[in-house]
Enzyme design. Structure first.
Site, PDB file in Angstrom:
ATOM      1  N   LYS A 180       0.850  -1.184   0.000  1.00 14.38           N
ATOM      2  CA  LYS A 180       0.000   0.000   0.000  1.00 14.38           C
ATOM      3  C   LYS A 180       0.889   1.239   0.000  1.00 14.38           C
ATOM      4  CE  LYS A 180      -1.558   2.567   3.292  1.00 14.38           C
ATOM      5  NZ  LYS A 180      -1.443   3.908   2.625  1.00 14.38           N
ATOM      6  N   PRO A 181       0.896   1.992  -1.105  1.00 15.73           N
ATOM      7  CA  PRO A 181       1.677   3.227  -1.119  1.00 15.73           C
ATOM      8  C   PRO A 181       0.950   4.348  -0.379  1.00 15.73           C
ATOM      9  CG  PRO A 181       0.542   2.962  -3.209  1.00 15.73           C
ATOM     10  CD  PRO A 181       0.213   1.745  -2.385  1.00 15.73           C
ATOM     11  N   ALA A 182       1.676   5.398  -0.039  1.00 12.73           N
ATOM     12  CA  ALA A 182       1.053   6.556   0.613  1.00 12.73           C
ATOM     13  C   ALA A 182      -0.011   7.160  -0.296  1.00 12.73           C
ATOM     14  CB  ALA A 182       2.120   7.597   0.936  1.00 12.73           C
ATOM     15  N   GLY A 236       7.565   5.040   8.005  1.00 15.44           N
ATOM     16  CA  GLY A 236       6.664   6.129   8.329  1.00 15.44           C
ATOM     17  C   GLY A 236       6.876   6.591   9.760  1.00 15.44           C
ATOM     18  N   SER A 237       5.856   7.180  10.323  1.00 19.40           N
ATOM     19  CA  SER A 237       5.979   7.774  11.660  1.00 19.40           C
ATOM     20  C   SER A 237       6.076   6.703  12.749  1.00 19.40           C
ATOM     21  CB  SER A 237       4.784   8.681  11.946  1.00 19.40           C
ATOM     22  OG  SER A 237       3.620   7.911  12.185  1.00 19.40           O
ATOM     23  N   THR A 238       6.714   7.079  13.842  1.00 21.32           N
ATOM     24  CA  THR A 238       6.823   6.173  14.981  1.00 21.32           C
ATOM     25  C   THR A 238       5.456   5.837  15.551  1.00 21.32           C
ATOM     26  OG1 THR A 238       9.017   7.032  15.523  1.00 21.32           O
ATOM     27  CG2 THR A 238       7.834   5.899  17.279  1.00 21.32           C
ATOM     28  N   GLY A 241       3.850   3.279  13.328  1.00 19.37           N
ATOM     29  CA  GLY A 241       4.601   2.038  13.457  1.00 19.37           C
ATOM     30  C   GLY A 241       4.234   1.265  14.708  1.00 19.37           C
ATOM     31  N   GLU A 258      10.965   1.150   9.746  1.00 13.96           N
ATOM     32  CA  GLU A 258      11.875   2.292   9.646  1.00 13.96           C
ATOM     33  C   GLU A 258      11.043   3.514  10.003  1.00 13.96           C
ATOM     34  OE1 GLU A 258      13.148   5.674   7.860  1.00 13.96           O
ATOM     35  OE2 GLU A 258      13.169   4.413   6.064  1.00 13.96           O
ATOM     36  N   ARG A 286      18.040  18.600   1.257  1.00 13.53           N
ATOM     37  CA  ARG A 286      17.647  17.670   0.195  1.00 13.53           C
ATOM     38  C   ARG A 286      16.185  17.268   0.368  1.00 13.53           C
ATOM     39  NH1 ARG A 286      18.351  11.952   0.314  1.00 13.53           N
ATOM     40  NH2 ARG A 286      19.440  12.299   2.279  1.00 13.53           N
ATOM     41  N   CYS A 292      13.762  11.142   6.453  1.00 17.28           N
ATOM     42  CA  CYS A 292      13.817  10.648   7.829  1.00 17.28           C
ATOM     43  C   CYS A 292      15.209  10.734   8.429  1.00 17.28           C
ATOM     44  CB  CYS A 292      13.297   9.216   7.888  1.00 17.28           C
ATOM     45  SG  CYS A 292      14.200   8.114   6.770  1.00 17.28           S
ATOM     46  N   GLU A 390      10.480  15.713  14.635  1.00 23.21           N
ATOM     47  CA  GLU A 390      11.054  15.939  13.307  1.00 23.21           C
ATOM     48  C   GLU A 390      10.357  17.130  12.661  1.00 23.21           C
ATOM     49  OE1 GLU A 390      12.410  12.283  10.720  1.00 23.21           O
ATOM     50  OE2 GLU A 390      10.468  11.865  11.601  1.00 23.21           O
TER      51      GLU A 390
END
Length: 487
Positions: A180-182, A236-238, A241, A258, A286, A292, A390
């Site tokens: 599943k992509p974003a 993605g985000s903690t 996750g 990750e 960049r 991340c 972040e």
């Protein structure tokens, strides 16, 4: 550059070798964050659609897992070659849906293709062991076998290379994939499916389901709770996750996560200041700061602090040009959405209200939309909001420190542990600090550390497992111990 509608811009999901719509016909719109124009519409799938994709992947696994490593290697190499052959079209799609400067998008396609090439070869290097037996008449073996169906959820900030880095290794190992992509960036993943079909992946081996943000939890839950899925890979985000990890525990899945970073970037008095400034520019700005492993907490020792800030100001003015991703001069594109703009505005407001000094930028860009001025803040302190979250935007806030011990303490004062960076020409200090900083990825006198050969993964609440490198394929294998007696 040919800006005509690409044959790779697909508006349907790819399941079991077919391009399909959601069962209920629902779709959602994807817009270009730079112009606000509609890039296209894709299916808005839910649990039932996802479960069908999982069933297709499970059925395909029964045969794909039995192919030889050489067979998988050959198909992956074809996929790699097709990606490079269609590099410009893929980069156009990426820039349209994500806003990334086109030159950086071209670089991402190269990077993404390199993962496919790397793991095509790693497929042929999976080896088990013959184990010394403790008793006569026995032979002991350890076999490595593909773990099963891999469920994957990829982020919007690297929408091409995150797919190839995850799917490439799983397919090389003999696993099948449901991805599943974003919701912001589905078209890069769908384009890769078209090229995968051309390369020769059998039906059901690579499947992509798309959904809107309101349905993301439903699709994620279906992937995490299905007993047919053996492995989850998420970037993605903690916070998300942790939800996935908790949900997947019900069926005891293997996870690669990750998650969020909060990277320290330390510049010691002994450092080559010009090299450190150059490293910061690529590490911080960049992809408009939306990575991340971007430098988030910049710490500079007091003797060189003023000089460093002055040189960063000069570099930002010279190198950073905000604009549409297809503008040849552009080095900083738009942020992905309004939520991202509001977050950086909040971080800047918090820093200035707590004694920070605004040197450059600090507000929305005159181009409007989600464009934001590259921002520099001095006199930053550790009690500011950016130190605990972040920023994920082109904002650099610089903290002054006195001693090595202070810098390493600040660097480790976080529950994140993905990447870190420091600059020093004192070799004894390099070894001391490298040992002390608690991260999974560390750049020493280098701001651009990612490569296919290097293991990518975090510690603490920044993740579980490794991607890339010779270690990455182990995440998609399990060891079967075989004892043969009566010999």
């Amino acid at each position: 550059m040919n800006m005509s509608v690409s044959s790779l811009l697909k508006n349907k999901c790819y399941v079991n070798g077919k391009w399909i719509s959601a069962k209920d016909g629902a779709v959602f719109v994807v817009t270009n964050p730079s112009t606000g124009e509609i890039v296209g519409k894709v299916p808005d799938m839910i649990e039932g659609d996802t479960n069908e994709a999982i069933a297709a992947a499970d059925a395909a696994f029964q045969t794909w897992s039995q192919t030889t490593a050489k067979e998988r290697c050959q198909i992956l190499h074809k996929w790699h070659n097709l990606i490079l052959k269609n590099k410009e079209e893929l980069a156009e799609i990426l820039t349209k849906e994500m806003g990334k400067p086109f030159k950086q998008s071209m670089g991402e396609i190269d990077n993404g293709a390199s993962f496919v090439d790397w793991f095509a070869e790693e497929a042929r290097r999976v080896c088990g062991d013959v184990i010394t037996t403790p008793a006569k008449g026995r032979k002991l073996f350890a076999f490595k076998q593909p773990i099963g169906v891999a469920g994957m959820i990829t982020p919007w900030n690297v929408p091409h290379a995150m797919v190839t880095r995850k799917a490439g290794v799983a397919l090389a190992a003999g696993c099948t994939v449901v991805l599943k992509p974003a919701e912001d960036t589905p078209f890069s993943a769908l384009a890769l499916c078209e090229l995968g079909e051309q390369a020769g992946f059998p039906p059901g081996v690579l499947n992509v389901v798309t959904c809107s943000r309101p349905n993301a939890a439903k699709v994620g839950n279906a992937i995490c709770t299905s007993p047919l899925v053996s492995k989850i890979s998420f970037t993605g985000s903690t916070a998300v996750g942790k939800i996935l990890l908790k949900t997947g525990a019900s069926t005891v899945k293997k996870f690669s996560l990750e998650l969020g970073g909060n990277a320290p970037f330390i510049v010691f008095d002994s450092a080559d200041v010009d090299r450190a400034v150059a490293g910061l520019m690529v590490c911080k700005f960049r992809n408009s700061g939306q990575t991340c492993i971007s430098a988030n907490r910049i710490l500079v020792q007091e003797k060189i602090y003023d000089s460093f800030v002055e040189k960063v100001v000069a570099a930002m003015k010279e190198q950073l040009h905000v604009g549409d991703g297809f503008d040849a001069k552009c080095t900083v594109g738009p942020l992905i959405n309004q939520r991202a703009v509001e977050k950086v505005e909040n971080h800047i407001k918090n820093a200035l209200s707590n004694g920070g000094k605004l040197i450059l930028g600090g507000k929305r860009h005159k181009l409007g939309g989600t464009f934001f001025e590259p921002t520099l803040i001095s006199n930053a302190t550790t009690d500011m909001l950016f130190c605990t979250e972040e920023t994920f935007a082109p904002m650099a806030a610089i903290i002054k420190f006195k001693t090595e011990e202070e810098a390493t303490r600040i660097a480790n004062d976080t529950r994140s542990g993905l990447a870190g960076y420091f600059y020093s020409n004192d070799h004894q200090q390099i070894w001391r600090v490298a040992d002390k900083i608690n991260v999974g990825i560390l750049g020493v006198n280098e701001g651009l550390v990612s490569c296919i050969e290097g293991p990518f993964g975090g510690v603490k609440e920044s993740g579980i497992g490794i991607e890339g490198s010779k270690y990455g394929i182990e995440e998609y294998l399990h060891i079967k111990y075989v004892c043969i007696g009566g010999l």
